[in-house]
Design a protein around this motif. Structure first.
Motif, short mmCIF file in Angstrom:
data_model
loop_
_atom_site.label_atom_id
_atom_site.label_comp_id
_atom_site.label_asym_id
_atom_site.label_seq_id
_atom_site.Cartn_x
_atom_site.Cartn_y
_atom_site.Cartn_z
N ASN A 212 0.86 -1.18 0.00
CA ASN A 212 0.00 0.00 0.00
C ASN A 212 0.89 1.23 0.00
O ASN A 212 1.50 1.57 1.02
N ASP B 218 0.13 4.28 -0.21
CA ASP B 218 -0.41 5.43 0.53
C ASP B 218 0.06 5.41 1.98
O ASP B 218 0.31 6.45 2.58
N THR B 219 0.16 4.21 2.54
CA THR B 219 0.51 4.08 3.96
C THR B 219 1.91 3.49 4.17
O THR B 219 2.35 3.33 5.32
#
Length: 274
Positions: A68, A70-71
């Motif tokens: 991921n 984004d994180t």
């Protein structure tokens, strides 16, 4: 047959030869179904526990995890057959600490530089969840050597004494499945695209077979929607498998035998039959 299939069959044969009697017997269970273990021990027809068969070098469990961006973390796939556990979370957290290193795995894979004790714990918990109590290892597969010195049996809690373990994060095809009748037209068209005319197509048990004039080798042919494998059986008969078009990033554990049979572990197995 694949080597792992030969190994499973010969391990089953060894167990039957040396430990079966009027009460105890062994049954092949797993096959290509990774949700089941390989060999089931029964007592008077009642299931007792499972025994996992392995070659001296083999894969030993895996799970899909997606990066991921984004994180800067890794997420355990909901499509995995088993729920996330403490060991899985620890591995993914450690990977996230070096996110840039692991975020773009290819088919060669990236080795996980994490404490191996976590790998051993993951493997043991994974197989315990499938009811496994013992492992049986065949050292020389396909040699038709059913003597005791070609096999090792030990309880799952001693797994770390017998194997070195490594782990890779790599992309891997997500598996295969048996075609249904809805696939028959595509199976015929795919074969025809390579110049093979299918004379007959039928289902036997859960498998699909075709009869066609072709050299007895394994073919992988891309159809309109799926890729199919045509594997030779006998007399122009091929077993057809539908291959996945999805390549997911997997954490994959591999093992290598480092210890020969310890008599106390074999004796513990013998005591199961008293």
């Amino acid at each position: 047959m694949e080597n792992w299939q030969i190994c499973e069959a010969e391990c089953l044969q060894y167990l039957k030869k040396n430990f079966s009697d009027s009460r105890y017997d062994f049954e092949a269970e797993g096959g290509s179904d990774s949700t089941k273990s390989d060999i089931l021990l029964t007592k008077s027809g009642i299931a007792i526990f499972y025994i996992e068969s392995k070659m001296k070098q083999a894969q030993c469990g895996q799970f899909v995890a997606f990066p991921n961006t984004d994180t800067n973390s890794f997420e355990y796939s909901k499509g995995n057959a088993y729920s996330e556990n403490i060991q899985t979370s620890f591995i993914l957290d450690k990977m996230a600490e070096d996110f840039d290193k692991y975020k773009n795995p290819d088919t060669d894979g990236i080795e996980l530089l994490i404490d191996k004790r976590c790998f051993y714990s993951w493997i043991c918990e994974f197989y315990k969840s499938k009811g496994v109590k013992y492992f049986i290892i065949e050292k020389e597969v396909g040699s038709k050597n059913l003597s005791q010195n070609n096999f090792i049996i030990f309880p799952i809690e001693h797994f770390h004494k017998y194997f070195d373990v490594t782990a890779l994060y790599r992309r891997k095809k997500s598996g295969s499945s048996n075609p249904t009748e809805h696939d028959y037209t595509e199976i015929k068209k795919a074969a025809a695209s390579e110049g093979f005319a299918i004379k007959d197509i039928y289902k036997s048990g859960k498998y699909v077979f075709v009869k066609m004039n072709a050299e007895p080798i394994t073919y992988k042919i891309i159809g309109e929607m799926h890729t199919y494998q045509y594997k030779p059986e006998t007399n122009g008969i091929f077993k057809v498998t539908k291959l996945s078009n999805t390549s997911n990033p997997n954490v994959i554990f591999s093992i290598s035998l480092i210890q020969d049979q310890q008599e106390r572990d074999l004796e513990k197995f013998r005591l199961e039959f008293n």
